[in-house]
Design an enzyme around this catalytic site. Structure first.
Site, PDB file in Angstrom:
ATOM      1  N   GLY A  91       1.087  -1.396  -0.075  1.00 52.74           N
ATOM      2  CA  GLY A  91      -0.084  -0.140   0.079  1.00 52.74           C
ATOM      3  C   GLY A  91       0.681   0.969   0.240  1.00 52.74           C
ATOM      4  O   GLY A  91       0.635   2.089  -0.138  1.00 52.74           O
ATOM      5  N   SER A  92       2.266   1.205   0.984  1.00 46.49           N
ATOM      6  CA  SER A  92       2.812   2.307   0.440  1.00 46.49           C
ATOM      7  C   SER A  92       2.975   2.685  -0.581  1.00 46.49           C
ATOM      8  O   SER A  92       3.926   3.725  -0.760  1.00 46.49           O
ATOM      9  CB  SER A  92       3.802   2.958   2.449  1.00 46.49           C
ATOM     10  OG  SER A  92       2.970   2.159   3.390  1.00 46.49           O
ATOM     11  N   ASP A 137       5.358 -10.034   6.490  1.00 47.91           N
ATOM     12  CA  ASP A 137       3.790 -10.995   5.849  1.00 47.91           C
ATOM     13  C   ASP A 137       5.103 -11.837   5.322  1.00 47.91           C
ATOM     14  O   ASP A 137       4.386 -12.892   4.896  1.00 47.91           O
ATOM     15  CB  ASP A 137       2.214 -10.323   5.515  1.00 47.91           C
ATOM     16  CG  ASP A 137       1.518  -9.490   6.071  1.00 47.91           C
ATOM     17  OD1 ASP A 137       1.392 -10.037   7.845  1.00 47.91           O
ATOM     18  OD2 ASP A 137       0.930  -9.197   5.840  1.00 47.91           O
ATOM     19  N   VAL A 238       3.082  -9.210  19.225  1.00 48.24           N
ATOM     20  CA  VAL A 238       4.791  -9.630  19.796  1.00 48.24           C
ATOM     21  C   VAL A 238       5.196  -9.789  19.024  1.00 48.24           C
ATOM     22  O   VAL A 238       7.343  -9.453  18.532  1.00 48.24           O
ATOM     23  CB  VAL A 238       4.346 -10.626  20.838  1.00 48.24           C
ATOM     24  CG1 VAL A 238       3.610 -11.470  20.130  1.00 48.24           C
ATOM     25  CG2 VAL A 238       5.747 -10.641  21.706  1.00 48.24           C
ATOM     26  N   GLY A 504      37.404 -20.464  12.189  1.00 45.05           N
ATOM     27  CA  GLY A 504      38.954 -21.529  11.603  1.00 45.05           C
ATOM     28  C   GLY A 504      39.425 -20.136  10.675  1.00 45.05           C
ATOM     29  O   GLY A 504      39.802 -18.171  10.996  1.00 45.05           O
ATOM     30  N   ARG A 584      38.405  -2.888  25.663  1.00 41.90           N
ATOM     31  CA  ARG A 584      38.006  -3.895  26.539  1.00 41.90           C
ATOM     32  C   ARG A 584      38.695  -5.013  25.133  1.00 41.90           C
ATOM     33  O   ARG A 584      38.240  -4.968  24.473  1.00 41.90           O
ATOM     34  CB  ARG A 584      36.738  -4.036  26.888  1.00 41.90           C
ATOM     35  CG  ARG A 584      36.587  -2.796  28.016  1.00 41.90           C
ATOM     36  CD  ARG A 584      37.920  -3.098  28.917  1.00 41.90           C
ATOM     37  NE  ARG A 584      37.435  -2.068  30.315  1.00 41.90           N
ATOM     38  CZ  ARG A 584      38.197  -1.051  30.547  1.00 41.90           C
ATOM     39  NH1 ARG A 584      38.889  -0.535  30.003  1.00 41.90           N
ATOM     40  NH2 ARG A 584      37.348  -0.511  31.927  1.00 41.90           N
TER      41      ARG A 584
END
Length: 710
Positions: A91-92, A137, A238, A504, A584
């Site tokens: 759509g966009s 989707d 979610v 490796g 570090r």
């Protein structure tokens, strides 16, 4: 989407363009003002690991009207913007194409109303559009994957894995409703003796008559017909959230960089395009061809032509569906075949091995073959550690031992159990071991049997395939580790981390992780570096840290250089950056080999297991003569691999010429062309000519029908 925003922004700045970020989607484009902001390099710092999109997204009714698009055109012209990159669904993207087609008339209307001058209109007489498909989707025709789909699969699999423990404990059935509108659903049956049943249904699932199939309907049906204790879980939004997967970050980065190049090369005669993925490489696709093909899928479903709809989804979707049905609804063999198959794991463990074993064993038993599990690889085959599998079973243990250690004892086991074929699931040792067996055929008839290697190693260093089982899971594990390492310094000013990865001599893991986390450098064996390169990199990072950059990340493959060790690089960065940043060091180690397999590795392993058994069954039948199997041609000892998006069987003897046995990897590697992109997005002045742009590919019924998919 954030990885795409980052890539487009930084690549645009890299090539010398002004880059504006438009906040709140088309609504921000219509409203203008503070919603359209000039971006700099730091605008997209530290966003690659964030879910969603930092520039926001909003549905906009105003943009569907002429008046809204007129306001949007005015706001773009005021900023001098004539190139637009849109990330969204069909759509966009359709809206963007309408905007582009009306551009000339919109500017003419603005001139007529006195809102812009005729000179200004002529300076902005054409709008270039490029699209990136953002949709969980994965329902956009022309591209193998859309941005966000893999991350959504990660969320779904995490939830299903968690629910399975509950379902098994309580002997319950769970109906899980996932997103996906009109794209994909599955209803597996409960196997005899199983303590659990997971049923997955897409939110838009319908039956053959077009009637909706809801999760509640399925629950009621299971309770009524089968009497199972059943629960419904709706996953909902979610699936849209959480940290993006490594695949999505790398995909978005590749597509974003290509989008900028496509805009630079666009002319008034160039049709609006969308950047898609084909065989793991970016491609430019005519936007409206993709949209029209996507609409044809929905039209076929509305008219209940479901077989055609599945075909129009593309070869990969159809393959997934067929393999799922093959494994979920397979019938037991009517009689036993004359063949016995041994399955063994070789080399270091890799995620996805169990998925390959599971599908291979199930399909082989349905073909009537006798299946033997060999424990501890070739060493177990030498020692006779062989057990017959009655159903699915397990193949425990994996060793690096090669057949040449004791060929005679290995032959004794093959003879004792009358083994007709070998399925080897493993890394470089698996390939090298089968090559040794093939080369020994001239001396031993017992080895004249079909042999297939399923590549499985986190190093992704097996010749004959673009991907090995376990590599995707390992990149995700390394990426998650680096995310946490970077986050640990959130309260500390100016810190650089030097992180060592496994692999490796193969730099795939370091390079892919580097792209996924936005590393400042990734040192690998295949891309030689000197002390002068290290010094230049330190100076480059020092200059960045003097400004707004607070954290740096440098990756080093474990065998990238004999002398410039991880500790050496750490000490050099510490010394040269003193007073500007502290340093570090972290060695990720074997956490890259562990963890739960990613959705890709589960899917990949399942497919390879099925294809391996289909191939082995064909070779057994073709080479069965006078009561025994005799297969001695090169095409009966193969590596089963994925090359671009074609699953193929490459004879191990043919792969010798392209293999670097000293460093245990292919001589040429497809992913190496990603290195310039990594450097450009880290702001290194690398040669732009190293980047290879994609070409236009058309999306038609014919192209979809001839795409065999993966």
């Amino acid at each position: 989407m954030n990885a795409a925003v980052r890539a487009v922004t930084r690549m645009g700045i890299y090539v010398g363009a002004k880059v504006y970020l438009i906040y709140e989607g088309y609504q921000g484009l219509v409203d203008g003002g503070g919603n359209i902001k000039l971006a700099n390099w730091q605008s997209v710092t530290n966003i690659i690991q964030l879910g969603g999109t930092v520039i926001g997204s909003a549905r906009c009714k105003a943009f569907t009207t002429r008046e809204g698009r007129l306001a949007a055109a005015f706001n773009l012209v005021k900023k001098g913007i004539t190139n637009l990159c849109v990330c969204g669904g069909d759509g966009s993207l359709t809206g963007a194409n309408i905007f582009r087609s009306e551009w000339s008339s919109l500017l003419a209307e603005l001139v007529q109303k006195g809102r812009i001058t005729d000179t200004l209109a002529k300076q902005h007489d054409h709008l270039n559009i490029v699209g990136l498909v953002g949709s969980i989707d994965n329902d956009f025709c022309g591209t193998d994957m859309t941005i966000g789909a893999d991350s959504a699969l990660h969320r779904i699999m995490e939830i299903i894995d968690a629910i399975m423990t509950t379902a098994q404990s309580h002997q319950r059935t769970f109906v899980l409703e996932v997103m996906g509108r009109h794209c994909g659903s599955s209803v597996p049956s409960r196997t005899k003796g199983s303590r659990l049943n997971i049923i997955i249904v897409a939110e838009g699932a319908i039956d053959i008559n077009g009637k909706p199939i809801s999760s509640t309907y399925i629950k009621d049906l299971v309770v009524k017909r089968l009497g199972y204790d059943t629960r419904v879980t709706v996953l909902g939004h979610v699936q849209r959230g959480g940290t993006p997967s490594a695949f999505d970050r790398i995909l978005s980065t590749k597509l974003g960089v290509e989008a900028v190049i496509a805009l630079l090369e666009a002319s008034p005669d160039t049709p609006a395009c969308v950047i898609g993925l084909s065989g793991n490489h970016p491609v430019r696709l005519p936007l409206m061809e993709c949209v029209e093909m996507t609409k044809l899928v929905q039209k076929a479903m509305n008219e209940k032509r479901f077989d055609e709809a599945i075909t129009l989804r593309g070869g990969s979707f159809e393959n997934n569906w067929n393999i799922y049905k093959l494994l979920a609804f397979q019938k037991p063999a009517q009689s036993e075949s004359n063949f016995s198959l041994a399955i063994l794991n070789v080399g270091a463990p890799a995620a996805g091995m169990n998925a390959a074993v599971r599908s291979a064993v199930r399909l082989a038993i349905s073909h009537g073959h006798t299946i033997y599990a060999v424990h501890d690889g070739f060493e177990g085959l030498m020692n006779g550690e062989v057990n017959r599998l009655a159903r699915c079973g397990r193949v425990d243990g994996t060793r690096r031992t090669l057949p040449n250690k004791n060929m005679e004892k290995l032959l004794e086991t093959i003879t004792k159990f009358n083994i007709s074929a070998l399925l080897v699931i493993g890394g470089f040792e698996g390939y090298e071991g089968v090559l040794q067996l093939f080369e020994a055929r001239s001396h031993y008839d017992e080895l004249c049997i079909p042999m297939c290697v399923i590549p499985a190693t986190i190093s992704n260093n097996v010749p004959g395939t673009d991907f090995s089982l376990g590599a995707d899971t390992a990149v995700n594990a390394a990426m998650e580790g680096c995310d946490k390492i970077k986050q640990s310094a959130s309260g500390t000013k100016r810190r650089v981390f030097v992180v060592e990865t496994m692999g490796g001599y193969c730099g795939y893991l370091a390079t892919s992780t580097g792209i996924a986390v936005g590393a400042d450098a990734a040192y690998i064996f295949e891309d030689p570096f000197t002390i002068h390169d290290l010094k230049a990199n330190v100076e480059h990072l020092t200059e960045k840290m003097k400004k707004d950059i607070q954290r740096g990340l440098v990756l080093r493959n474990e065998n990238s250089h004999e002398n410039y060790t991880t500790d050496f690089i750490y000490r050099m960065y510490s010394a040269e950056g003193k007073g500007i940043f502290d340093c570090r060091v972290n060695v990720l180690g074997h956490l890259q080999q562990g963890g739960v397999p990613s959705p890709f590795d589960r899917n990949f392993g399942t497919k390879l297991g099925v294809r391996a058994i289909q191939w082995i069954s064909e070779k057994l039948t073709e080479n069965y003569r006078q009561g025994r199997v005799f297969a001695n041609s090169p095409n009966t000892a193969c590596v089963l691999g994925l090359n671009k998006k074609v699953i193929s069987f490459s004879p191990v003897t043919d792969l010798k010429a392209i293999t670097d046995f000293q460093h245990r990897m292919p001589k040429d590697q497809w992913w190496f062309h990603l290195r310039p992109m990594l450097k450009m997005l880290a702001k290194y002045q690398t040669s732009f000519c190293e980047y290879i742009p994609s070409e236009i590919e058309h999306v038609t019924r014919r192209s979809i029908s001839t795409d065999c998919g993966f």
